[in-house]
Scaffold this active site. Structure first.
Site, PDB file in Angstrom:
ATOM      1  N   PHE A   1      11.886  20.450  11.663  1.00 11.12           N
ATOM      2  CA  PHE A   1      10.648  20.073  12.357  1.00 11.12           C
ATOM      3  C   PHE A   1       9.491  19.784  11.393  1.00 11.12           C
ATOM      4  O   PHE A   1       8.390  19.490  11.834  1.00 11.12           O
ATOM      5  CB  PHE A   1      10.240  21.169  13.353  1.00 11.12           C
ATOM      6  CG  PHE A   1       9.970  22.527  12.738  1.00 11.12           C
ATOM      7  CD1 PHE A   1       8.723  22.838  12.199  1.00 11.12           C
ATOM      8  CD2 PHE A   1      10.962  23.498  12.707  1.00 11.12           C
ATOM      9  CE1 PHE A   1       8.472  24.088  11.643  1.00 11.12           C
ATOM     10  CE2 PHE A   1      10.727  24.754  12.151  1.00 11.12           C
ATOM     11  CZ  PHE A   1       9.471  25.043  11.609  1.00 11.12           C
TER      12      PHE A   1
ATOM     13  N   ARG B   1      -1.131  29.729  24.490  1.00  8.71           N
ATOM     14  CA  ARG B   1       0.056  28.859  24.592  1.00  8.71           C
ATOM     15  C   ARG B   1       0.770  29.033  25.926  1.00  8.71           C
ATOM     16  O   ARG B   1       1.295  28.061  26.490  1.00  8.71           O
ATOM     17  CB  ARG B   1       0.997  29.155  23.423  1.00  8.71           C
ATOM     18  CG  ARG B   1       0.449  28.672  22.076  1.00  8.71           C
ATOM     19  CD  ARG B   1       1.149  29.347  20.911  1.00  8.71           C
ATOM     20  NE  ARG B   1       0.855  28.743  19.626  1.00  8.71           N
ATOM     21  CZ  ARG B   1       1.254  29.265  18.464  1.00  8.71           C
ATOM     22  NH1 ARG B   1       1.960  30.387  18.441  1.00  8.71           N
ATOM     23  NH2 ARG B   1       0.947  28.672  17.320  1.00  8.71           N
TER      24      ARG B   1
ATOM     25  N   ARG C   1      -3.430  36.072  16.876  1.00  9.41           N
ATOM     26  CA  ARG C   1      -2.007  35.742  17.112  1.00  9.41           C
ATOM     27  C   ARG C   1      -1.581  36.261  18.494  1.00  9.41           C
ATOM     28  O   ARG C   1      -0.772  35.635  19.178  1.00  9.41           O
ATOM     29  CB  ARG C   1      -1.124  36.322  16.014  1.00  9.41           C
ATOM     30  CG  ARG C   1      -1.490  35.816  14.615  1.00  9.41           C
ATOM     31  CD  ARG C   1      -0.638  34.789  14.015  1.00  9.41           C
ATOM     32  NE  ARG C   1       0.769  34.932  14.057  1.00  9.41           N
ATOM     33  CZ  ARG C   1       1.594  33.941  13.699  1.00  9.41           C
ATOM     34  NH1 ARG C   1       1.093  32.762  13.309  1.00  9.41           N
ATOM     35  NH2 ARG C   1       2.886  34.100  13.749  1.00  9.41           N
TER      36      ARG C   1
ATOM     37  N   THR D   1       5.251  31.190  19.536  1.00 12.76           N
ATOM     38  CA  THR D   1       5.245  29.815  19.009  1.00 12.76           C
ATOM     39  C   THR D   1       5.721  28.803  20.052  1.00 12.76           C
ATOM     40  O   THR D   1       5.134  27.721  20.185  1.00 12.76           O
ATOM     41  CB  THR D   1       6.155  29.746  17.756  1.00 12.76           C
ATOM     42  OG1 THR D   1       5.733  30.747  16.826  1.00 12.76           O
ATOM     43  CG2 THR D   1       6.087  28.380  17.111  1.00 12.76           C
TER      44      THR D   1
ATOM     45  N   LYS E   1      -5.117  22.355  17.431  1.00 16.02           N
ATOM     46  CA  LYS E   1      -4.300  21.238  16.960  1.00 16.02           C
ATOM     47  C   LYS E   1      -4.631  19.954  17.728  1.00 16.02           C
ATOM     48  O   LYS E   1      -5.274  20.005  18.794  1.00 16.02           O
ATOM     49  CB  LYS E   1      -2.817  21.598  17.123  1.00 16.02           C
ATOM     50  CG  LYS E   1      -2.381  22.800  16.265  1.00 16.02           C
ATOM     51  CD  LYS E   1      -0.893  23.084  16.453  1.00 16.02           C
ATOM     52  CE  LYS E   1      -0.448  24.243  15.579  1.00 16.02           C
ATOM     53  NZ  LYS E   1       1.026  24.462  15.647  1.00 16.02           N
TER      54      LYS E   1
ATOM     55  N   ASN F   1       1.793  23.160  20.412  1.00 16.85           N
ATOM     56  CA  ASN F   1       1.454  24.464  20.993  1.00 16.85           C
ATOM     57  C   ASN F   1      -0.026  24.843  20.834  1.00 16.85           C
ATOM     58  O   ASN F   1      -0.373  26.022  20.776  1.00 16.85           O
ATOM     59  CB  ASN F   1       2.383  25.544  20.423  1.00 16.85           C
ATOM     60  CG  ASN F   1       2.351  25.574  18.909  1.00 16.85           C
ATOM     61  OD1 ASN F   1       1.531  24.887  18.301  1.00 16.85           O
ATOM     62  ND2 ASN F   1       3.210  26.360  18.303  1.00 16.85           N
TER      63      ASN F   1
ATOM     64  N   HIS G   1      -3.159  26.933  15.877  1.00 17.24           N
ATOM     65  CA  HIS G   1      -2.628  27.620  14.699  1.00 17.24           C
ATOM     66  C   HIS G   1      -3.486  28.844  14.439  1.00 17.24           C
ATOM     67  O   HIS G   1      -4.707  28.793  14.596  1.00 17.24           O
ATOM     68  CB  HIS G   1      -2.711  26.711  13.463  1.00 17.24           C
ATOM     69  CG  HIS G   1      -2.496  27.473  12.184  1.00 17.24           C
ATOM     70  ND1 HIS G   1      -1.240  27.772  11.713  1.00 17.24           N
ATOM     71  CD2 HIS G   1      -3.372  28.046  11.319  1.00 17.24           C
ATOM     72  CE1 HIS G   1      -1.359  28.498  10.604  1.00 17.24           C
ATOM     73  NE2 HIS G   1      -2.643  28.678  10.335  1.00 17.24           N
TER      74      HIS G   1
ATOM     75  N   GLU H   1      -5.306  29.474   3.416  1.00 18.35           N
ATOM     76  CA  GLU H   1      -5.548  28.375   4.353  1.00 18.35           C
ATOM     77  C   GLU H   1      -7.040  28.032   4.461  1.00 18.35           C
ATOM     78  O   GLU H   1      -7.408  26.861   4.542  1.00 18.35           O
ATOM     79  CB  GLU H   1      -4.989  28.756   5.739  1.00 18.35           C
ATOM     80  CG  GLU H   1      -3.459  28.862   5.725  1.00 18.35           C
ATOM     81  CD  GLU H   1      -2.883  29.496   6.996  1.00 18.35           C
ATOM     82  OE1 GLU H   1      -3.664  29.837   7.923  1.00 18.35           O
ATOM     83  OE2 GLU H   1      -1.647  29.651   7.054  1.00 18.35           O
TER      84      GLU H   1
ATOM     85  N   TYR I   1       1.461  23.796   5.248  1.00 20.09           N
ATOM     86  CA  TYR I   1       2.778  24.096   5.826  1.00 20.09           C
ATOM     87  C   TYR I   1       3.891  24.140   4.781  1.00 20.09           C
ATOM     88  O   TYR I   1       5.063  23.934   5.118  1.00 20.09           O
ATOM     89  CB  TYR I   1       3.104  23.071   6.921  1.00 20.09           C
ATOM     90  CG  TYR I   1       2.372  23.322   8.231  1.00 20.09           C
ATOM     91  CD1 TYR I   1       2.508  24.533   8.921  1.00 20.09           C
ATOM     92  CD2 TYR I   1       1.561  22.343   8.798  1.00 20.09           C
ATOM     93  CE1 TYR I   1       1.852  24.754  10.121  1.00 20.09           C
ATOM     94  CE2 TYR I   1       0.890  22.564  10.006  1.00 20.09           C
ATOM     95  CZ  TYR I   1       1.053  23.773  10.659  1.00 20.09           C
ATOM     96  OH  TYR I   1       0.404  23.995  11.861  1.00 20.09           O
TER      97      TYR I   1
HETATM   98  P1  IDP Z   1       3.303  29.778  14.307  1.00 21.08           P
HETATM   99  O1  IDP Z   1       2.397  28.595  14.466  1.00 21.08           O
HETATM  100  O2  IDP Z   1       3.482  30.524  15.603  1.00 21.08           O
HETATM  101  O3  IDP Z   1       2.914  30.669  13.148  1.00 21.08           O
HETATM  102  P2  IDP Z   1       5.456  28.763  12.603  1.00 21.08           P
HETATM  103  O4  IDP Z   1       6.838  29.296  12.608  1.00 21.08           O
HETATM  104  O5  IDP Z   1       4.583  29.105  11.427  1.00 21.08           O
HETATM  105  O6  IDP Z   1       4.764  29.191  13.978  1.00 21.08           O
HETATM  106  O7  IDP Z   1       5.579  27.182  12.734  1.00 21.08           O
HETATM  107  C1  IDP Z   1       4.484  26.332  12.485  1.00 21.08           C
HETATM  108  C2  IDP Z   1       4.447  25.284  13.581  1.00 21.08           C
HETATM  109  O8  IDP Z   1       5.590  24.435  13.503  1.00 21.08           O
HETATM  110  C3  IDP Z   1       4.495  25.847  15.003  1.00 21.08           C
HETATM  111  O9  IDP Z   1       3.237  26.271  15.468  1.00 21.08           O
HETATM  112  C4  IDP Z   1       5.037  24.671  15.796  1.00 21.08           C
HETATM  113  O10 IDP Z   1       4.020  23.683  16.040  1.00 21.08           O
HETATM  114  C5  IDP Z   1       6.051  24.083  14.811  1.00 21.08           C
HETATM  115  N1  IDP Z   1       7.386  24.665  14.988  1.00 21.08           N
HETATM  116  C6  IDP Z   1       7.813  25.888  14.574  1.00 21.08           C
HETATM  117  N2  IDP Z   1       9.089  26.099  14.876  1.00 21.08           N
HETATM  118  C7  IDP Z   1       9.524  24.978  15.496  1.00 21.08           C
HETATM  119  C8  IDP Z   1      10.798  24.574  16.042  1.00 21.08           C
HETATM  120  O11 IDP Z   1      11.784  25.305  16.007  1.00 21.08           O
HETATM  121  N3  IDP Z   1      10.841  23.339  16.621  1.00 21.08           N
HETATM  122  C9  IDP Z   1       9.769  22.514  16.664  1.00 21.08           C
HETATM  123  N4  IDP Z   1       8.550  22.849  16.162  1.00 21.08           N
HETATM  124  C10 IDP Z   1       8.429  24.061  15.582  1.00 21.08           C
HETATM  125 MG    MG Z   2       2.862  30.202  11.092  1.00 20.91          MG
END
Ligand code: IDP
Ligand code: MG
Length: 140
Positions: free
Chosen positions: A61, A106, A89, A95, A13, A120, A123, A134, A53
């Site tokens: 968010f 992370r 993963r 996350t 990212k 973080n 992805h 994707e 997304y």
């Molecule tokens: P992942 O990247 O671990 O699969 P997802 O739930 O798919 O997590 O969320 C996509 C991205 O959105 C996350 O990687 C993070 O950058 C952001 N994100 C997810 N949940 C939150 C939150 O609760 N607060 C702020 N940002 C979030």
């Molecule tokens: Mg995800």
């Protein structure tokens, strides 16, 4: 790609790119034994980010996430290897970078910067269906 192999989409990212962590992330992928099948640097556009997304549309968010993800260059990689979706993963960690375990990308390299969105670093696709969807968005 061999019959047993699968593919995943990894994105370093914009926060990871800005911090010069692209090589470190790619190093960990290669050290694990996965193969870099495709690689490119590009600034993600809003249109493709909205597709990527779509599952998060409407969440608090979501808009900050699109802002953040379009804020500068990112590195896109198609990674190959048996069970690489689950495996990447696991390498990435949870996350929330504050909660992510040490030893993960992370957990070792990320933290909470107090922003609305979790910066973080990476992805990784969460299923074979997501991976193909994707990869189709970013490597069409
Ligand atoms: P992942 O990247 O671990 O699969 P997802 O739930 O798919 O997590 O969320 C996509 C991205 O959105 C996350 O990687 C993070 O950058 C952001 N994100 C997810 N949940 C939150 C939150 O609760 N607060 C702020 N940002 C979030
Ligand atoms: Mg995800």
């Amino acid at each position: 790609m061999t019959a047993q192999s699968e593919r995943t989409l990894v994105i370093v990212k914009p926060d990871g790119y800005r911090r010069g962590l692209t090589g470190e992330v790619l190093r960990r992928i290669e050290a694990k034994g996965y193969v870099l099948a495709e690689l490119k640097v590009a600034t993600p556009d809003r249109e493709r980010l909205a597709k990527h997304y779509a599952e998060h549309e409407g969440k608090p968010f979501y808009q900050p996430l699109l802002e953040f993800m379009s804020s500068g260059p990112a590195t896109f990689a198609v990674v190959e290897g048996h069970r690489c979706i689950e495996g990447f993963r696991a390498l990435a960690g949870a996350t929330d970078p504050t909660a992510a375990l040490p030893g993960t990308i992370r957990g070792d390299l990320g933290r909470d910067w107090g922003e609305k969105v979790q910066a973080n670093i990476v992805h990784g696709s969460d299923s074979p269906e997501s991976a193909e969807r994707e990869i189709g968005i970013w490597f069409a």
